[in-house]
Design an enzyme around this catalytic site. Structure first.
Site, PDB file in Angstrom:
ATOM      1  N   ASN A   9      -0.038  -0.468   4.922  1.00  0.00           N
ATOM      2  CA  ASN A   9      -0.854  -1.212   5.959  1.00  0.00           C
ATOM      3  C   ASN A   9      -1.373  -2.496   5.234  1.00  0.00           C
ATOM      4  O   ASN A   9      -2.517  -2.063   4.322  1.00  0.00           O
ATOM      5  CB  ASN A   9      -1.998  -0.061   6.052  1.00  0.00           C
ATOM      6  CG  ASN A   9      -3.008  -0.501   6.969  1.00  0.00           C
ATOM      7  OD1 ASN A   9      -3.030  -1.568   7.671  1.00  0.00           O
ATOM      8  ND2 ASN A   9      -4.165   0.521   7.109  1.00  0.00           N
ATOM      9  N   LYS A  11      -3.958  -4.312   6.531  1.00  0.00           N
ATOM     10  CA  LYS A  11      -4.882  -4.614   6.968  1.00  0.00           C
ATOM     11  C   LYS A  11      -5.281  -5.998   7.603  1.00  0.00           C
ATOM     12  O   LYS A  11      -4.083  -6.672   7.841  1.00  0.00           O
ATOM     13  CB  LYS A  11      -6.090  -3.996   6.056  1.00  0.00           C
ATOM     14  CG  LYS A  11      -5.740  -2.645   5.634  1.00  0.00           C
ATOM     15  CD  LYS A  11      -6.813  -2.002   4.976  1.00  0.00           C
ATOM     16  CE  LYS A  11      -6.459  -0.504   4.325  1.00  0.00           C
ATOM     17  NZ  LYS A  11      -7.486   0.183   3.881  1.00  0.00           N
ATOM     18  N   HIS A  96      -6.665   4.902  12.530  1.00  0.00           N
ATOM     19  CA  HIS A  96      -7.315   4.695  11.204  1.00  0.00           C
ATOM     20  C   HIS A  96      -8.684   5.044  11.116  1.00  0.00           C
ATOM     21  O   HIS A  96      -9.447   4.693  11.840  1.00  0.00           O
ATOM     22  CB  HIS A  96      -6.967   3.365  10.677  1.00  0.00           C
ATOM     23  CG  HIS A  96      -6.954   2.967   9.261  1.00  0.00           C
ATOM     24  ND1 HIS A  96      -8.201   3.048   8.700  1.00  0.00           N
ATOM     25  CD2 HIS A  96      -6.065   3.198   8.426  1.00  0.00           C
ATOM     26  CE1 HIS A  96      -8.042   2.796   7.373  1.00  0.00           C
ATOM     27  NE2 HIS A  96      -6.726   2.871   7.159  1.00  0.00           N
ATOM     28  N   GLU A  98     -10.974   3.191   9.423  1.00  0.00           N
ATOM     29  CA  GLU A  98     -11.848   2.106   9.429  1.00  0.00           C
ATOM     30  C   GLU A  98     -12.001   1.968  11.038  1.00  0.00           C
ATOM     31  O   GLU A  98     -13.073   1.010  11.459  1.00  0.00           O
ATOM     32  CB  GLU A  98     -10.734   0.949   8.918  1.00  0.00           C
ATOM     33  CG  GLU A  98     -11.122   0.941   7.400  1.00  0.00           C
ATOM     34  CD  GLU A  98      -9.798   0.342   6.615  1.00  0.00           C
ATOM     35  OE1 GLU A  98      -9.011  -0.322   7.344  1.00  0.00           O
ATOM     36  OE2 GLU A  98      -9.849   0.600   5.190  1.00  0.00           O
ATOM     37  N   GLU A 168      -5.610  11.191   5.729  1.00  0.00           N
ATOM     38  CA  GLU A 168      -6.127  10.140   4.921  1.00  0.00           C
ATOM     39  C   GLU A 168      -7.744  10.557   4.782  1.00  0.00           C
ATOM     40  O   GLU A 168      -8.619  10.245   5.530  1.00  0.00           O
ATOM     41  CB  GLU A 168      -6.139   8.756   5.345  1.00  0.00           C
ATOM     42  CG  GLU A 168      -4.810   8.242   5.730  1.00  0.00           C
ATOM     43  CD  GLU A 168      -4.868   6.647   5.712  1.00  0.00           C
ATOM     44  OE1 GLU A 168      -4.081   5.989   4.662  1.00  0.00           O
ATOM     45  OE2 GLU A 168      -5.627   6.225   6.353  1.00  0.00           O
ATOM     46  N   GLY A 174      -9.402   3.199  -0.338  1.00  0.00           N
ATOM     47  CA  GLY A 174      -9.742   1.710  -0.898  1.00  0.00           C
ATOM     48  C   GLY A 174     -10.582   1.975  -1.927  1.00  0.00           C
ATOM     49  O   GLY A 174     -11.384   1.086  -2.766  1.00  0.00           O
ATOM     50  N   SER A 214      -5.633   5.577  -1.701  1.00  0.00           N
ATOM     51  CA  SER A 214      -5.584   5.044  -3.066  1.00  0.00           C
ATOM     52  C   SER A 214      -4.128   5.571  -3.745  1.00  0.00           C
ATOM     53  O   SER A 214      -4.233   5.791  -4.765  1.00  0.00           O
ATOM     54  CB  SER A 214      -6.676   5.644  -4.069  1.00  0.00           C
ATOM     55  OG  SER A 214      -7.812   4.868  -3.671  1.00  0.00           O
TER      56      SER A 214
HETATM   57  C1  PEP Z   1      -5.248   2.969   4.097  1.00  0.00           C
HETATM   58  O1  PEP Z   1      -5.949   1.973   4.549  1.00  0.00           O
HETATM   59  O2  PEP Z   1      -4.632   3.498   4.841  1.00  0.00           O
HETATM   60  C2  PEP Z   1      -5.298   2.991   2.739  1.00  0.00           C
HETATM   61  C3  PEP Z   1      -4.817   4.217   2.548  1.00  0.00           C
HETATM   62  O3  PEP Z   1      -5.729   2.321   1.891  1.00  0.00           O
HETATM   63  P1  PEP Z   1      -5.595   2.389   0.366  1.00  0.00           P
HETATM   64  O4  PEP Z   1      -4.344   2.644   0.119  1.00  0.00           O
HETATM   65  O5  PEP Z   1      -6.038   1.115  -0.183  1.00  0.00           O
HETATM   66  O6  PEP Z   1      -6.591   3.629  -0.042  1.00  0.00           O
END
Ligand code: PEP
Length: 254
Positions: A9, A11, A96, A98, A168, A174, A214
């Site tokens: 992803n 973003k 997601h 976000e 998630e 992040g 992460s």
């Molecule tokens: C995501 O945005 O789906 C995500 C898992 O981000 P990160 O790996 O940066 O935590």
């Protein structure tokens, strides 16, 4: 046996030139991978470049980060499932955190998008997960149950099987702080338990559940060897082809 699925992803990152370089580098590193499904999820502006760069690479698919549920019409700034299909997009990430937090997406909105995606033969990757506050209050299962039942309402068994769930935890996205493999497995087992309640057993066993939050080359293997973790949705570490390829390779290890 569920085939592992690892998605990048990106973003709101990656120009067309950067995307082209990434794909060239990834293809060199992953040309022999057939036992893991790989999905690149660029911003809309780089989808065509990524599709073109992947060419005939059968094991790597393209995804989108969002879509609107209507087929076409006066929806300025939105994009439909059929417009994504036109760019050879196979997957679409929906719900997601976000989008839920920054853009007010509810389970009802996510559900409309999920059903529209299936109607256009796009496979949704549906994100669910709790905030730290919800976890600290002991509400992980309650939140997951509400999000899953709301976001996946009305799907038939075939559509459910073709849906990927991404667990998630919001506190792990992040932040550099991933869920431990045990915490992630516990949540994934609960997601599968909920799917068993929502559908027949064979359907629930076929749905792939990714972990996201992460994920890095250093923690990917231990997370993805948990029995109910069927891959990863990777944000930050997916911007570098070397680390993303290492995560994909970690998905092969039993
Ligand atoms: C995501 O945005 O789906 C995500 C898992 O981000 P990160 O790996 O940066 O935590």
């Amino acid at each position: 046996m569920r085939k592992k699925i690892v998605a990048a992803n990106w973003k709101m990152n990656m120009t067309q030139a950067e995307s082209e370089r990434f794909v060239e580098s990834l293809l060199l590193r992953l040309d022999d991978i057939t036992d893991v499904e790989v999905v690149i999820v660029p911003p809309f502006t780089a989808i065509a470049k990524v599709s073109e760069g992947l060419g005939k690479a059968q094991n790597i698919k393209v995804g989108a980060q969002n879509m609107y549920w209507e087929k076409s019409g006066p929806y300025t700034g939105e994009i439909s499932a059929s417009l994504l299909r036109d760019l050879f997009v196979h997957y679409v990430v929906l719900g997601h955190s976000e989008r839920r937090i920054l853009f007010g997406e509810t389970d009802e909105i996510v559900n409309r998008k999920v059903r529209a995606a299936h109607a256009a033969a796009l496979r949704p990757i549906v994100c669910v997960g709790e905030t730290l506050e919800q976890r600290d209050k002991g509400n992980v299962e309650k939140i997951l149950s509400i999000q899953l039942r709301g976001s996946l309402a009305g799907l038939n068994p075939k559509e459910l099987q073709e849906t990927v769930i991404a667990y998630e935890p919001v506190w792990a996205i992040g932040t550099g702080r991933n869920a431990t493999p045990a915490q992630a497995q516990e949540a994934h087992a609960f997601v599968r338990h909920t799917l068993h309640e929502m559908a027949d057993d064979a359907t629930a066993e076929r749905v792939r559940i990714q972990y996201g939050g992460s994920v890095k080359p250093e923690n990917a293997r231990e997370l993805m060897t948990q029995p109910d973790i069927d891959g990863a949705l990777v944000g930050g570490a997916s911007l570098d082809p070397r680390s993303f390829a290492q995560i994909v390779k970690a998905a092969r290890d039993k």
